[in-house]
Enzyme design. Structure first.
Site, PDB file in Angstrom:
ATOM      1  N   SER A  44       0.841  -1.214   0.000  1.00 44.70           N
ATOM      2  CA  SER A  44       0.000   0.000   0.000  1.00 44.70           C
ATOM      3  C   SER A  44       0.868   1.254   0.000  1.00 44.70           C
ATOM      4  O   SER A  44       0.605   2.212  -0.725  1.00 44.70           O
ATOM      5  CB  SER A  44      -0.874   0.037   1.255  1.00 44.70           C
ATOM      6  N   GLY A 114      -5.644  -3.465  -7.549  1.00 44.99           N
ATOM      7  CA  GLY A 114      -6.828  -2.662  -7.226  1.00 44.99           C
ATOM      8  C   GLY A 114      -6.419  -1.313  -6.659  1.00 44.99           C
ATOM      9  O   GLY A 114      -6.992  -0.270  -6.997  1.00 44.99           O
ATOM     10  N   ARG A 142     -13.317  -6.738 -10.777  1.00 45.82           N
ATOM     11  CA  ARG A 142     -13.547  -6.019  -9.509  1.00 45.82           C
ATOM     12  C   ARG A 142     -14.334  -4.728  -9.730  1.00 45.82           C
ATOM     13  O   ARG A 142     -14.169  -4.059 -10.744  1.00 45.82           O
ATOM     14  CB  ARG A 142     -12.198  -5.753  -8.823  1.00 45.82           C
ATOM     15  N   SER A 187     -13.532   1.756   2.711  1.00 46.63           N
ATOM     16  CA  SER A 187     -12.506   1.416   1.724  1.00 46.63           C
ATOM     17  C   SER A 187     -11.451   2.515   1.648  1.00 46.63           C
ATOM     18  O   SER A 187     -11.754   3.647   1.267  1.00 46.63           O
ATOM     19  CB  SER A 187     -13.149   1.216   0.347  1.00 46.63           C
ATOM     20  N   ASP A 338      -7.041  -7.646   4.863  1.00 50.59           N
ATOM     21  CA  ASP A 338      -6.231  -8.526   4.013  1.00 50.59           C
ATOM     22  C   ASP A 338      -5.736  -9.765   4.763  1.00 50.59           C
ATOM     23  O   ASP A 338      -5.191 -10.690   4.163  1.00 50.59           O
ATOM     24  CB  ASP A 338      -5.030  -7.754   3.443  1.00 50.59           C
ATOM     25  N   ARG A 369     -12.960 -14.004  -1.496  1.00 50.48           N
ATOM     26  CA  ARG A 369     -12.121 -14.665  -0.479  1.00 50.48           C
ATOM     27  C   ARG A 369     -12.934 -15.458   0.528  1.00 50.48           C
ATOM     28  O   ARG A 369     -12.391 -16.364   1.179  1.00 50.48           O
ATOM     29  CB  ARG A 369     -11.231 -13.627   0.225  1.00 50.48           C
ATOM     30  N   ARG A 413      -3.223 -13.870  -1.810  1.00 49.58           N
ATOM     31  CA  ARG A 413      -3.419 -14.213  -0.389  1.00 49.58           C
ATOM     32  C   ARG A 413      -4.094 -15.585  -0.227  1.00 49.58           C
ATOM     33  O   ARG A 413      -3.915 -16.247   0.786  1.00 49.58           O
ATOM     34  CB  ARG A 413      -4.180 -13.106   0.338  1.00 49.58           C
TER      35      ARG A 413
HETATM   36  C1  S3P Z   1      -5.687  -1.092   0.270  1.00 46.96           C
HETATM   37  C2  S3P Z   1      -6.909  -1.079   0.870  1.00 46.96           C
HETATM   38  C3  S3P Z   1      -7.730  -2.268   1.079  1.00 46.96           C
HETATM   39  C4  S3P Z   1      -6.895  -3.542   0.974  1.00 46.96           C
HETATM   40  C5  S3P Z   1      -5.989  -3.512  -0.222  1.00 46.96           C
HETATM   41  C6  S3P Z   1      -5.038  -2.344  -0.155  1.00 46.96           C
HETATM   42  C7  S3P Z   1      -4.980   0.183   0.046  1.00 46.96           C
HETATM   43  O1  S3P Z   1      -8.748  -2.303   0.096  1.00 46.96           O
HETATM   44  O2  S3P Z   1      -7.743  -4.665   0.928  1.00 46.96           O
HETATM   45  O3  S3P Z   1      -5.234  -4.712  -0.291  1.00 46.96           O
HETATM   46  O4  S3P Z   1      -3.792   0.165  -0.252  1.00 46.96           O
HETATM   47  O5  S3P Z   1      -5.634   1.226   0.189  1.00 46.96           O
HETATM   48  P1  S3P Z   1     -10.121  -1.479   0.309  1.00 46.96           P
HETATM   49  O6  S3P Z   1      -9.746  -0.150   0.733  1.00 46.96           O
HETATM   50  O7  S3P Z   1     -10.834  -1.471  -1.001  1.00 46.96           O
HETATM   51  O8  S3P Z   1     -10.855  -2.276   1.346  1.00 46.96           O
END
Ligand code: S3P
Length: 456
Positions: A44, A114, A142, A187, A338, A369, A413
């Protein structure tokens, strides 16, 4: 005007064909895992650093950048829009575009990421470059409507040509206006997308979160002296509008990824007598709820903070025990979102019931998941009940390696959780489509062997 998305589906399917050719599987054996390990850089944070350093004025030296596929996709997307990236003496040097992104000549291929897609969509929309984004099969399934809504409210035009509001995505932005936005789901990706778009907009942008999520974007804004106001769950950024985005480059150190450390934490916590030390892990409190869960389940965990300035960084010592079941729900969920697949592995070995609730978001991650973990746990003989927003695992279970191949469904994962699950079982298992592990943790198999595991 609606963005044109004509050839993008063709581009995207080319990407997937080349991925299929590389499909790899791995045979993984049961083993007592223990010892010491240092996990690679946080996914992240690496991606946020790539984006912000690429927008900055000047060159940033980044140490500890994750060399995983997701972080690489995000960095190349920034290079396609004019940033310069160079690896030298174990560090990454990123020279930014001083707020002026270039129009990319080709679609931005975000691979499996994502975070890269959703955050970068905010930047692209804000900066007013026209760009399209494509990704692999998993990313292309997604939901992207969650970022289209706020970005369109700000004035951008977002075309999603996938069947259900999914990639390929075409973005046309510029001249955005600030908005107030109540996030419909917890999120960090959507929150960050809106804040990053808000940075370029005219006026102030405020997001309100239903539950606290990871705050790396906010922390990086602060580190770069980008004005941001945080009042509990309400976060505001003052947009620069016509004046353009300007902030100075600075150096960054990316800590080890807690979400990668999680696999080893559980592998050792659930085995009485095993012991492990993980060094140099990021300990942002919005990421480490797994430690509270493991302690509640009876694991012996000791954290030593080695760097307290900014987000804490430190070492984690784990001593295994017979775990007890627990309930994981509510505000705790986003702070271990996660880690839920690997928590379910702990649940399978714990005495009594381990319940995960309020986690329906897991159904729209790199795979569903909830469904994938329930299926895999059942294959190993675990008593588990699937719920719409989680699952109930009843243990302890004697894990028996099934006579079946585990398919990761392109979800890193799920693949890594299956490897840890089988470390407690009776024989070798084949895990199919393990290439995806490279998105977040390319050294995973090597570290598994370093800790006493066997693979081929
Ligand atoms: C993340 C936020 C989470 C997490 C992803 C990384 C990020 O997703 O599951 O692996 O870096 O902001 P969401 O914010 O969509 O839940």
């Amino acid at each position: 005007m609606k963005p044109e998305t004509g050839n993008l589906n063709k581009e995207a399917s080319k990407t997937d064909q080349s991925k299929t050719k590389n499909r790899k599987s791995k045979r993984v054996y049961p083993a007592k895992l223990e010892g010491s390990v240092s996990v690679p850089g946080d996914k992240s944070i690496s991606q946020r650093v790539a984006m912000l350093a690429s927008l900055a004025d000047g060159t940033s030296k980044v140490t500890g950048y994750l060399m995983g596929e997701d972080a690489k996709s995000t960095l190349s997307a920034m290079e396609q829009m004019g940033a310069k990236a160079e690896f030298k003496d174990d560090a990454l040097y990123i020279t930014g575009v001083a707020g002026k992104l270039q129009q990319p000549a080709e679609p931005l291929n975000m691979g499996n990421s994502g975070t890269g897609t959703r955050l970068l969509a905010g930047i692209v929309a804000g900066a007013g470059v026209e760009a399209s984004m494509i990704g692999d099969d998993s990313l292309s399934s997604r939901p992207m409507g969650r970022i289209r809504h706020p970005l369109e409210q700000m004035g951008a035009s977002i075309g999603l040509t996938g069947k259900k509001g999914t990639l390929p995505m075409m973005i046309m932005g510029g001249n955005l206006k600030g908005i107030g936005y109540l996030l419909p789901m917890a999120s960090a990706q959507v929150k960050s997308c809106v804040l990053l778009a808000g940075l370029f907009a005219e006026g102030k942008t405020t997001v309100v979160e239903p539950r606290p999520t990871r705050d790396h974007t906010e922390k990086l804004f602060q580190a770069l002296d980008i004005p941001i106001e945080i009042n509990g769950l309400e976060i505001s950024v003052q947009g620069t509008g016509k004046d353009g985005v300007h902030f100075q480059a600075r150096d960054f150190t990316v800590p080890g990824d807690f979400s990668s450390a999680a696999f080893w934490i559980v592998a050792v916590a659930a085995r009485p007598g095993a012991e492990l030390v993980i060094e140099n892990v990021g300990l942002n409190p919005r990421r480490t709820a797994l430690l509270d869960v493991m302690k509640r389940m009876g694991a012996d965990i000791e954290v030593t903070v080695t760097e307290a300035k900014g987000d804490p960084i430190g070492n984690i010592r784990v001593r295994g025990a017979q775990l007890q079941g627990t309930v994981i729900e509510g505000d705790e969920i986003p702070n271990l979102i996660d880690e839920i697949p690997i928590i379910c592995v702990a649940g399978a070995l714990a005495e009594g019931q381990t319940e995960v609730r309020d986690a329906a978001e897991l159904r729209v991650k790199e795979s569903d998941r909830i469904a994938e973990m329930v299926k895999n746990l059942k294959l190993f003989g675990v008593q588990v009940e699937e719920k719409e927003d989680g699952m109930v695992v009843t243990g302890p279970n004697r894990l028996v390696t099934p006579d079946a191949v585990i398919d990761s469904h392109g979800d890193h994962r799920i693949a890594m959780s299956a490897a840890i699950l089988n470390s407690f079982a009776t024989g070798p298992i084949t895990i199919d489509q393990v290439d995806c592990v490279d998105t977040s943790y390319p050294e995973f198999w090597q570290h598994l062997e370093q800790l006493g595991g066997k693979t081929n």
